[in-house]
Motif scaffolding. Structure first.
Motif, PDB file in Angstrom:
ATOM      1  N   ILE A  95      28.750  52.357  88.976  1.00 55.24           N
ATOM      2  CA  ILE A  95      28.549  52.857  90.333  1.00 55.24           C
ATOM      3  C   ILE A  95      27.625  54.072  90.280  1.00 55.24           C
ATOM      4  O   ILE A  95      27.801  54.963  89.445  1.00 55.24           O
ATOM      5  N   VAL A  96      26.653  54.097  91.170  1.00 55.76           N
ATOM      6  CA  VAL A  96      25.796  55.275  91.312  1.00 55.76           C
ATOM      7  C   VAL A  96      26.019  55.874  92.695  1.00 55.76           C
ATOM      8  O   VAL A  96      26.257  55.161  93.668  1.00 55.76           O
ATOM      9  N   SER A  97      25.938  57.189  92.749  1.00 60.84           N
ATOM     10  CA  SER A  97      26.226  57.891  93.991  1.00 60.84           C
ATOM     11  C   SER A  97      25.477  59.214  93.994  1.00 60.84           C
ATOM     12  O   SER A  97      25.177  59.782  92.935  1.00 60.84           O
ATOM     13  N   SER A  98      25.161  59.697  95.171  1.00 56.22           N
ATOM     14  CA  SER A  98      24.659  61.068  95.272  1.00 56.22           C
ATOM     15  C   SER A  98      25.852  62.015  95.195  1.00 56.22           C
ATOM     16  O   SER A  98      27.002  61.604  95.402  1.00 56.22           O
ATOM     17  N   LEU A  99      25.580  63.290  94.915  1.00 61.63           N
ATOM     18  CA  LEU A  99      26.667  64.273  94.851  1.00 61.63           C
ATOM     19  C   LEU A  99      27.343  64.415  96.209  1.00 61.63           C
ATOM     20  O   LEU A  99      28.569  64.547  96.289  1.00 61.63           O
ATOM     21  N   SER A 100      26.558  64.346  97.285  1.00 60.34           N
ATOM     22  CA  SER A 100      27.151  64.480  98.624  1.00 60.34           C
ATOM     23  C   SER A 100      28.101  63.325  98.915  1.00 60.34           C
ATOM     24  O   SER A 100      29.167  63.518  99.512  1.00 60.34           O
ATOM     25  N   ALA A 101      27.745  62.100  98.502  1.00 59.80           N
ATOM     26  CA  ALA A 101      28.648  60.963  98.681  1.00 59.80           C
ATOM     27  C   ALA A 101      29.878  61.098  97.789  1.00 59.80           C
ATOM     28  O   ALA A 101      30.974  60.680  98.164  1.00 59.80           O
ATOM     29  N   ALA A 102      29.698  61.690  96.599  1.00 58.97           N
ATOM     30  CA  ALA A 102      30.831  61.883  95.687  1.00 58.97           C
ATOM     31  C   ALA A 102      31.851  62.864  96.261  1.00 58.97           C
ATOM     32  O   ALA A 102      33.042  62.760  95.988  1.00 58.97           O
ATOM     33  N   TYR A 103      31.404  63.813  97.065  1.00 56.34           N
ATOM     34  CA  TYR A 103      32.311  64.756  97.709  1.00 56.34           C
ATOM     35  C   TYR A 103      33.036  64.135  98.907  1.00 56.34           C
ATOM     36  O   TYR A 103      34.110  64.603  99.287  1.00 56.34           O
ATOM     37  N   THR A 104      32.451  63.123  99.511  1.00 53.30           N
ATOM     38  CA  THR A 104      32.950  62.647 100.801  1.00 53.30           C
ATOM     39  C   THR A 104      33.436  61.205 100.783  1.00 53.30           C
ATOM     40  O   THR A 104      34.613  60.925 100.987  1.00 53.30           O
ATOM     41  N   VAL A 105      32.531  60.257 100.536  1.00 50.04           N
ATOM     42  CA  VAL A 105      32.832  58.836 100.680  1.00 50.04           C
ATOM     43  C   VAL A 105      33.495  58.248  99.439  1.00 50.04           C
ATOM     44  O   VAL A 105      34.367  57.378  99.534  1.00 50.04           O
ATOM     45  N   LEU A 106      33.080  58.702  98.264  1.00 49.63           N
ATOM     46  CA  LEU A 106      33.500  58.062  97.014  1.00 49.63           C
ATOM     47  C   LEU A 106      34.991  58.216  96.685  1.00 49.63           C
ATOM     48  O   LEU A 106      35.626  57.242  96.265  1.00 49.63           O
ATOM     49  N   PRO A 107      35.609  59.408  96.809  1.00 48.34           N
ATOM     50  CA  PRO A 107      37.001  59.554  96.360  1.00 48.34           C
ATOM     51  C   PRO A 107      37.993  58.552  96.937  1.00 48.34           C
ATOM     52  O   PRO A 107      38.769  57.954  96.177  1.00 48.34           O
ATOM     53  N   PRO A 108      38.024  58.291  98.255  1.00 51.72           N
ATOM     54  CA  PRO A 108      39.039  57.350  98.757  1.00 51.72           C
ATOM     55  C   PRO A 108      38.831  55.913  98.301  1.00 51.72           C
ATOM     56  O   PRO A 108      39.808  55.183  98.099  1.00 51.72           O
ATOM     57  N   ILE A 109      37.563  55.492  98.106  1.00 53.83           N
ATOM     58  CA  ILE A 109      37.375  54.102  97.683  1.00 53.83           C
ATOM     59  C   ILE A 109      37.676  53.945  96.192  1.00 53.83           C
ATOM     60  O   ILE A 109      38.166  52.898  95.761  1.00 53.83           O
ATOM     61  N   VAL A 110      37.407  54.979  95.405  1.00 55.87           N
ATOM     62  CA  VAL A 110      37.778  54.933  93.988  1.00 55.87           C
ATOM     63  C   VAL A 110      39.296  54.857  93.860  1.00 55.87           C
ATOM     64  O   VAL A 110      39.835  54.073  93.065  1.00 55.87           O
ATOM     65  N   LYS A 111      39.999  55.653  94.643  1.00 52.76           N
ATOM     66  CA  LYS A 111      41.470  55.633  94.611  1.00 52.76           C
ATOM     67  C   LYS A 111      41.996  54.251  94.977  1.00 52.76           C
ATOM     68  O   LYS A 111      42.909  53.720  94.322  1.00 52.76           O
ATOM     69  N   ARG A 112      41.431  53.652  96.013  1.00 50.51           N
ATOM     70  CA  ARG A 112      41.871  52.335  96.459  1.00 50.51           C
ATOM     71  C   ARG A 112      41.687  51.296  95.361  1.00 50.51           C
ATOM     72  O   ARG A 112      42.580  50.482  95.100  1.00 50.51           O
ATOM     73  N   PHE A 113      40.529  51.330  94.713  1.00 50.04           N
ATOM     74  CA  PHE A 113      40.256  50.322  93.688  1.00 50.04           C
ATOM     75  C   PHE A 113      41.104  50.544  92.439  1.00 50.04           C
ATOM     76  O   PHE A 113      41.603  49.589  91.846  1.00 50.04           O
ATOM     77  N   ARG A 114      41.265  51.793  92.021  1.00 57.35           N
ATOM     78  CA  ARG A 114      42.059  52.059  90.811  1.00 57.35           C
ATOM     79  C   ARG A 114      43.503  51.627  90.984  1.00 57.35           C
ATOM     80  O   ARG A 114      44.155  51.195  90.031  1.00 57.35           O
TER      81      ARG A 114
END
Length: 301
Positions: A95-114
């Motif tokens: 997965i590639v992401s910008s830092l701004s997306a890592a602060y906002t969008v990425l955490p909840p979807i990573v949690k869901r998938f894990r």
């Protein structure tokens, strides 16, 4: 030549930096150099051009890079096909992401998938604002999580939109020229110093807004990320433009204020992008389906 050596080679070919590739490979730069040398001896050709300042691929290196990526991908597909139960699925999703997306969008979807696939490794890389989309289209990553989906989708790409965040002007809280200029009514926008990202999408939004007011923007600083915009604005360097979602996140406590303007800037759509061909891999398809089906990720309010 083992798979680990191929991964080391791919890390160096991707980063072109022994220090960064060593970190990704859990090797010191000298140990990584020895691994690369062994690969070159087996191949019988130099794969990299090295000097004191840079590393680059030779023609043989470019060909071997394509081979190594394909070999690693085919091995992952084999592992996935051998899994009997979805809950026990292993493998890796890049997965590639910008830092701004890592602060906002990425955490909840990573949690869901894990929670759904605890045995799958998520290989997450953080890049500049524009780079994640390039990485996906050039087959360097499985998925890109973006705070700013592109206006135009490349051929063969699949896009999932989660929602929209406004783009907002921000000014410093501390007393400075940028704050005093924006306290006037009306604001003399031609005099206001601006701090912007180099993102083409953001620039188009801002330039369109200024054209509508028949004003030429006074850009004093251009940076690679919205986090840098927040930092410089909080220090009084000027007025910036950032996604509102970024200001609301708990991870960032900017010393800035949202500047209400009319008309408002056109906002960003945020979501997920992948090339359709990558979804043929079971583990990538599992990631896509898990994070796109059901409710929108819970984001900062």
């Amino acid at each position: 030549m083992d798979l680990y050596a191929l991964k080391c080679f791919v890390n160096l070919a991707r980063t072109l930096h022994f220090g960064k590739a060593g970190e990704l490979s859990n090797l010191s730069p000298s140990a990584l150099s020895r691994t690369i040398k062994r690969i070159e001896e087996e191949v019988g050709k130099p794969l990299f051009i090295r000097d004191n300042r840079s590393v680059s691929l030779t023609r043989a290196g470019e060909l071997f890079y394509a081979y190594a990526k394909k070999a690693l991908q085919e091995y992952q597909e084999l592992q996935e096909s051998l899994e009997e139960e979805p809950a026990q699925m292993g493998g890796e999703v890049s997965i590639v992401s910008s830092l701004s997306a890592a602060y906002t969008v990425l955490p909840p979807i990573v949690k869901r998938f894990r929670l759904a696939y605890p045995n799958v490794t998520l290989n997450i890389r953080l890049l500049d604002e524009q780079a994640p989309m390039i990485e996906v289209t050039e087959n360097e990553a499985d998925c890109a999580v973006l705070l700013s989906l592109p206006d135009y989708v490349p051929k063969g790409a699949l896009v999932h939109r989660w929602g929209e965040t406004p783009l907002v002007f921000i000014r410093p809280i501390l007393e400075c020229r940028a704050k005093s200029l924006t306290a006037k009514t009306p604001i003399e926008w031609g005099e206001v110093p601006l701090v912007l990202t180099r993102s083409d999408l953001c620039r188009r939004r801002v330039e369109s807004w200024f054209r509508g007011r028949d004003v030429r923007p006074r850009i004093v600083s251009e940076v690679d990320s919205f986090e840098e915009v927040l930092t410089l604005v909080s220090l009084g360097s000027g007025v910036g433009v950032v996604p509102e979602l970024l200001i609301r996140t708990e991870a960032i406590k900017p010393n800035v204020q949202i500047l209400e303007v009319y008309p408002k800037l056109v906002g960003y759509n945020y979501g997920l992008v992948a090339m359709r061909r990558r979804l043929q891999h079971p583990v990538v398809r599992a990631f896509w389906e898990t994070v796109t089906l059901g409710n929108e990720p819970s984001l900062p309010q």
